[in-house]
Design an enzyme around this catalytic site. Structure first.
Site, short mmCIF file in Angstrom:
data_model
loop_
_atom_site.label_atom_id
_atom_site.label_comp_id
_atom_site.label_asym_id
_atom_site.label_seq_id
_atom_site.Cartn_x
_atom_site.Cartn_y
_atom_site.Cartn_z
N GLY A 56 -2.97 -44.41 -13.22
CA GLY A 56 -3.31 -45.01 -14.22
C GLY A 56 -3.02 -44.63 -15.52
O GLY A 56 -2.73 -43.28 -15.83
N CYS A 83 -1.23 -39.10 -8.96
CA CYS A 83 -1.15 -39.01 -10.40
C CYS A 83 -2.47 -38.86 -11.39
O CYS A 83 -3.10 -38.04 -10.99
CB CYS A 83 -0.32 -40.30 -10.90
SG CYS A 83 0.24 -39.78 -12.48
N TYR A 84 -2.87 -40.08 -11.84
CA TYR A 84 -4.12 -40.02 -12.28
C TYR A 84 -5.41 -40.00 -11.25
O TYR A 84 -6.29 -39.16 -11.50
CB TYR A 84 -4.57 -41.41 -12.94
CG TYR A 84 -5.90 -41.29 -13.76
CD1 TYR A 84 -5.82 -40.68 -15.05
CD2 TYR A 84 -7.19 -42.20 -13.10
CE1 TYR A 84 -7.23 -41.20 -15.61
CE2 TYR A 84 -8.25 -42.21 -13.69
CZ TYR A 84 -8.31 -41.59 -15.07
OH TYR A 84 -9.38 -41.70 -15.75
N HIS A 170 4.94 -40.21 -7.74
CA HIS A 170 4.45 -41.36 -7.12
C HIS A 170 5.17 -41.67 -5.94
O HIS A 170 6.29 -42.33 -5.77
CB HIS A 170 4.77 -42.53 -7.86
CG HIS A 170 3.81 -42.66 -9.34
ND1 HIS A 170 2.67 -43.24 -9.30
CD2 HIS A 170 4.08 -42.01 -10.64
CE1 HIS A 170 1.87 -43.33 -10.36
NE2 HIS A 170 2.91 -42.46 -11.31
N GLU A 172 4.97 -44.14 -4.02
CA GLU A 172 4.93 -45.61 -3.69
C GLU A 172 6.50 -46.18 -4.32
O GLU A 172 6.68 -47.33 -4.06
CB GLU A 172 3.85 -46.32 -4.20
CG GLU A 172 3.46 -46.41 -5.63
CD GLU A 172 2.87 -45.15 -6.29
OE1 GLU A 172 2.96 -44.19 -5.47
OE2 GLU A 172 2.49 -45.22 -7.45
N SER A 224 2.67 -78.99 -3.12
CA SER A 224 3.62 -79.10 -4.31
C SER A 224 5.25 -79.18 -3.84
O SER A 224 6.10 -79.59 -4.23
CB SER A 224 3.42 -78.14 -5.16
OG SER A 224 3.97 -77.00 -4.55
N GLY A 226 6.36 -75.94 -3.00
CA GLY A 226 6.68 -74.61 -3.36
C GLY A 226 6.26 -73.96 -2.11
O GLY A 226 5.44 -74.39 -0.93
N VAL A 227 6.67 -72.68 -2.10
CA VAL A 227 6.56 -71.84 -0.67
C VAL A 227 5.11 -71.61 -0.20
O VAL A 227 4.69 -71.81 0.76
CB VAL A 227 7.03 -70.37 -0.94
CG1 VAL A 227 6.90 -69.48 0.15
CG2 VAL A 227 8.52 -70.33 -1.47
N ASP A 228 4.17 -71.31 -1.43
CA ASP A 228 2.86 -70.86 -1.01
C ASP A 228 2.02 -72.16 -0.27
O ASP A 228 1.39 -72.01 0.73
CB ASP A 228 2.08 -70.41 -2.38
CG ASP A 228 2.60 -69.42 -2.95
OD1 ASP A 228 3.53 -68.76 -2.32
OD2 ASP A 228 2.64 -69.11 -4.07
N LYS A 369 3.65 -62.16 -2.18
CA LYS A 369 4.51 -63.33 -1.90
C LYS A 369 5.66 -63.10 -0.81
O LYS A 369 5.65 -63.83 0.14
CB LYS A 369 5.43 -63.55 -3.02
CG LYS A 369 6.28 -64.60 -3.15
CD LYS A 369 5.62 -65.68 -4.03
CE LYS A 369 6.48 -66.81 -3.94
NZ LYS A 369 5.85 -68.12 -4.71
#
Ligand code: XMP
Length: 513
Positions: A56, A83-84, A170, A172, A224, A226-228, A369
């Site tokens: 953070g 980290c934080y 980090h 990640e 629409s 779109g992918v989602d 996504k």
């Protein structure tokens, strides 16, 4: 959705929090991000296998710095502070943090002092990614140092008995060589997770949940293209078949032949009941003369709701509305909004379910996504639909700068079509997050044959990005750009100049409006 095992990621506002979640899920373990002030409620209601305290931007001793109560360390659940998160572990025990320590951003050499648990299988020397101001100046008494760097003698700590760990770097971030192994050691060896979370298991669970929730009711879904929304529609169709109605609205600001292709794919190929509504005249009437981008977004949002509501009235028996809302949208709406969340109003259909008195079904509320794309592939949706670039709700209305009219939209559609076709042909499409053309309200002089021309300029935009939050301009080869420019100027009447946008985000944005 109920998950038998999960990892709780407590968010203290790091730019990398979502990355932690992605990494854990890539390891096959389900996880959720909860903001620091709500996390304990979630943990108490359904105990996670482990807890990760994120990084953070704050300094732990700062007035108002985010904290979490001691209880989190007394639950007997393994904890990893990053980290934080590490600094919180220190100050919650009897350690100390030096706010005046040397800032450290970028790569550092990690030297492992103990390889028995968190660093099992990690090379004795490896590169890690640092991004911190403060650092630990005194280790809490029940902890021991398990790794150090030249600048950070206390870079990783552990209380083996309580299974509490903290790292200054980090794990990640991709620049941390052994990040994946470290996170895997934490979730599997230390937390005892069993794993097995993947798109197939997600689909099976989602279908079961949808069937239970919907029973013999009906669901409507705005498709629409779109992918989602596409993946949501196919998933729902698989779960409840004809109890799903889809509505596709042409708002007049879509790409060339978009509506026809949506109808063809979902109605003809997937056999999903679909109502096609051409409302382009209404949208364009309302957009006429409007130049302010936010105003355009509002008009499109409001008009969409109005048209959708009217069309959906036909399906009076529907009690549910399905939406392809993704995890980042959910997170953004509940906690710290980054500056980018408030620069543009991205939510185009907010308020719809309440107005229509429909219950929301959002099967992807917990997914990113790329995970939705994997679910889509698993459901057999063709690659050209799954791997499409994102397309904004207000569509070409925010790509024709200034006032929008039919002629300019048609012109932009042609340019856009040529651009994407050439990008695909050159094999560049999948390397790019988003590519599109923008019609500028700028005319310039040119010469064609022997005649002087005075016509429009189009800008080509192509960016690489992981999540749309930051982006860099794509290095499309010059010969591809040359082909696009030649084709656009030769084939599209009204354009005599093509420029390529080389701005990154920040400080620019991806869209021009
Ligand atoms: P910006 O331009 O803010 O865009 O860098 C980031 C991502 O968001 C998309 N975008 C939108 N999507 N409605 C949407 O559904 C909007 O009003 C909107 N504005 C931007 C943009 O295409 C990019 O993927």
């Amino acid at each position: 959705m109920y998950h038998s095992e999960w990892i709780c990621i407590v968010d203290f506002g790091s730019q990398y929090t979502q990355l932690i979640a992605r990494r854990v899920r890539e390891l096959g373990v389900y996880c959720e991000i909860h903001p620091f002030h709500l996390a304990l409620d979630a943990i108490r209601s359904h105990a996670p296998k482990g807890i990760i305290l994120s990084g953070g931007p704050s300094s732990v001793y700062e007035e108002g710095a985010p904290r979490i109560t001691e209880e989190v360390f007394e639950l007997g659940i393994p904890v990893l502070g990053i980290c934080y998160g590490l600094q919180l572990i220190a100050v919650h025990h009897d350690g100390a943090v030096d706010p005046a320590a040397r800032r450290e951003y970028g790569k550092a050499q990690l030297r492992i002092d103990d390889q028995t648990d968190l660093f099992r299988g990690v090379a004795a020397n490896s590169i890690v990614w640092m991004s911190h101001g403060d650092s630990l100046s005194r280790i809490p008494s029940a902890f021991e140092v398990i790794a150090h760097t030249e600048n950070a003698p206390i870079c990783a700590i552990r209380n083996a008995e309580k299974k509490q760990y903290g790292v200054q770097f980090h794990p990640e971030v991709v620049h941390t060589d052994e990040g994946k192994t470290i996170l895997s050691n934490f979730v599997y060896d230390i937390c005892g997770a069993e794993g097995g979370w993947n798109p197939r298991s997600f689909i099976e669970q989602a279908i079961e949940d949808i069937r239970t929730e919907v029973g013999d009711g009906h669901v409507i879904c705005a498709l629409s293209g779109g992918v989602d929304s596409a993946v949501a529609a196919v998933l729902l169709h698989e779960a409840i078949g004809e109890q799903l109605y889809c509505i596709h609205i042409d708002n007049g600001v879509m790409r060339k032949a978009e509506s026809a292709s949506v109808v063809k794919t979902f109605q003809d190929e997937f056999h999903i009941p679909l109502k096609f509504v051409d409302a382009s005249d209404l949208f364009l009437q309302r957009l006429a003369g409007v130049t302010d981008p936010e105003q355009k977004r509002k008009i499109i949002g409001v008009t969409f709701i109005e048209v959708f509501e009217k069309e959906a009235a036909e399906f009076r028996d529907a009690a549910f509305l399905a939406q392809g809302t993704l995890y980042p949208d959910v997170i953004e709406s509940v906690h710290f909004k980054g500056p980018s969340a408030t620069i543009k109003s991205h939510h185009n259909v907010g308020g719809l379910p309440e107005r229509m008195n429909l219950k929301l079904i959002e099967p992807f509320r917990e997914l990113f996504k790329d995970e939705v794309r994997r679910v889509g592939r698993e459901l057999g949706i063709p690659a050209h639909l799954i791997d499409r670039h994102p397309f904004p709700g207000p569509g070409l209305a925010i790509r024709v700068l200034g006032a929008v009219d039919q002629a300019q939209l048609d012109l932009l559609r042609e340019v856009d079509d040529i651009y994407l076709e050439e990008i695909r042909r050159a094999g560049e499409y999948d390397n790019i997050w988003q590519a599109f053309a923008v019609l500028l309200p700028v005319k310039s002089v040119g010469v064609m044959g022997d005649a002087r021309t005075y016509e429009f300029t189009v800008a080509l935009r192509a960016v690489t990005s992981l999540d749309g939050m930051t982006a860099d301009w794509a290095r499309i080869p010059y010969d591809v750009l040359e082909r696009i420019s030649n084709r656009v100027i030769n084939e599209v009447r009204g354009v005599n100049r093509v420029v390529y946008d080389i701005s990154s985000k920040p400080p620019s944005t991806i869209e021009w409006e």
